[in-house]
Design a protein around this motif. Structure first.
Motif, short mmCIF file in Angstrom:
data_model
loop_
_atom_site.label_atom_id
_atom_site.label_comp_id
_atom_site.label_asym_id
_atom_site.label_seq_id
_atom_site.Cartn_x
_atom_site.Cartn_y
_atom_site.Cartn_z
N LYS A 179 0.84 -1.21 0.00
CA LYS A 179 0.00 0.00 0.00
C LYS A 179 0.87 1.25 0.00
N GLU A 181 2.49 1.55 -3.42
CA GLU A 181 1.51 2.01 -4.41
C GLU A 181 1.25 3.51 -4.26
N ALA A 182 1.12 3.96 -3.01
CA ALA A 182 0.87 5.39 -2.76
C ALA A 182 2.08 6.22 -3.22
N LYS A 232 2.06 6.36 -6.97
CA LYS A 232 0.99 7.24 -7.44
C LYS A 232 1.39 8.70 -7.26
#
Length: 108
Positions: A93, A96-97, A100
């Motif tokens: 997570k 991914e953050a 992004k």
């Protein structure tokens, strides 16, 4: 690094000062004279400092110390970045953050 500075001695900054010696006599010292700690009564030196007749002398960091301090700081920053990168890689997570955020960051 300021934390590395330490008192290395004392010097007379008033016109003159009378200090008690460890042998219970008194000695006159004039402006600019070094105060040899092993020769004078500690309370006498403390009093002369408190009334502004004697000043503490501090060591100055050398270029070698400055370079060593910078190397330590750089190593700390690198270690913190590595730990953050490893944590991000271990947590999908977070990774991914981060990805992004990197992809949405405007470029100039």
């Amino acid at each position: 690094m300021a934390g590395r500075r330490k008192v290395t001695g004392h010097v007379v900054i008033g016109a003159a000062v009378v200090l008690a010696t460890k042998s219970k006599s008194e000695r006159y010292l004039y402006q600019g004279a070094p105060v040899i700690a092993s020769e004078f009564d500690e309370d006498s030196v403390k009093h002369a400092i408190s009334v502004g007749l004697v000043s503490e002398v501090y060591d100055e960091p050398t270029e070698d110390q400055a370079a060593a301090d910078k190397a330590v700081a750089d190593a700390k920053v690198a270690a913190e970045k590595k730990a953050a990168d490893e944590k991000a890689a271990a947590d999908p997570k977070v990774a991914e953050a981060a990805a992004k955020a990197a992809s949405t960051t405007p470029t100039k």
